[in-house]
Scaffold this active site. Sequence first.
Site, short mmCIF file in Angstrom:
data_model
loop_
_atom_site.label_atom_id
_atom_site.label_comp_id
_atom_site.label_asym_id
_atom_site.label_seq_id
_atom_site.Cartn_x
_atom_site.Cartn_y
_atom_site.Cartn_z
N HIS A 171 0.85 -1.21 0.00
CA HIS A 171 0.00 0.00 0.00
C HIS A 171 0.88 1.26 0.00
O HIS A 171 0.86 2.07 0.94
CB HIS A 171 -0.87 -0.06 1.26
CG HIS A 171 -1.98 0.93 1.36
ND1 HIS A 171 -1.85 2.27 1.09
CD2 HIS A 171 -3.28 0.75 1.71
CE1 HIS A 171 -3.01 2.87 1.29
NE2 HIS A 171 -3.90 1.97 1.66
N GLU A 279 -1.16 1.25 -5.18
CA GLU A 279 -0.99 0.01 -4.43
C GLU A 279 -0.92 -1.19 -5.37
O GLU A 279 -1.82 -1.39 -6.20
CB GLU A 279 -2.16 -0.16 -3.46
CG GLU A 279 -2.35 1.07 -2.58
CD GLU A 279 -3.66 1.02 -1.81
OE1 GLU A 279 -4.06 -0.07 -1.37
OE2 GLU A 279 -4.28 2.08 -1.65
#
Length: 304
Positions: A171, A279
């Site tokens: 992320h 991400e």
Amino acid sequence: MAHQIEALNAQFALPEQLWFQTGENGLPKVQIDNKLASAEIYLQGGHITAFQPRGNKPVLWMSPLAQFQRNKAIRGGVPIIWPWFGPHAIDKHKPQHGFARTTEWQVNATKALPDSSTQLQLQMQDTPATQALWPHAFELNLSITVGTELKIELTSRNTGEQTITIGGALHSYFAVGDIGQIHIDGLLGHNYIDQLDSNRIKRQHEAIHIRQEVDRIYFDTEDTCTEGICAIFDAKLLRQIYIKRTGSRSTVIWNPWEKKAKAMADFPDNGYRQMVCIETANAVDDVRHLAPGETHTLSQIIGL
Ligand code: BG6
């Protein structure tokens, strides 16, 4: 704590390259400083909180209000999302984005590589605490290589006797000069789930400019993975950040914009202007099913 840091340094420190320190709020962290770059990694979450190639500005964005607290997610850097992405599919009381980002990882090895980069290998296995959230046996290995590029490899292994289903994401929060002066390339012509519009499926018709809150899951993005064609063009910092990926067919783009930024205690009100998340994910239909003994590696290389 001092004893833990001492023991880690005795076993794993690499002279003038890698050492362990007490970080914010007493959490153990790894500092890497070699000829090519510097980086900082918290053992909680296996969380990379800084990466900076020599002679360049930081590549990752870290929230100045990040709360470094045991069992709490750290805002910014590269949270490791695993074994599910987003809210838990059935039980909304389980932690958003799984538990890997809030668990302390073990150090497995450190290596000074011939090309002057430095590698840190972390590991996590199932414990009674993880079994309570996710009743499966697993081994998770995280390899972080710091050189002119930052390489992150997350390998899941099913050590149990039944097939497991895993989702997740690297992320990454990227630092940008100003959100109004960037565009993201590489996702043109791809479809995405708009998480801010009842999960409607939409198509990306041009390079991505961010002018409002964005929370999208692009799918079938494996063709954007290999050549680093998923990239951030930053007209203010005069640089381009590229991202190369393997083991992923889904890409999440997130910027909370003004209202959501204000609502988050660990996010500065204007912070949304200096960051964007891209991400490398295994989200929605891109979850992976691992038979006993099987492995899956999700990886990302970030460079300038
Ligand atoms: C993104 C999600 O991956 O992470 C967003 O798509 C979410 O919906 C964001 O808001 C941040 O999540 P968290 O749990 O770190 O606040």
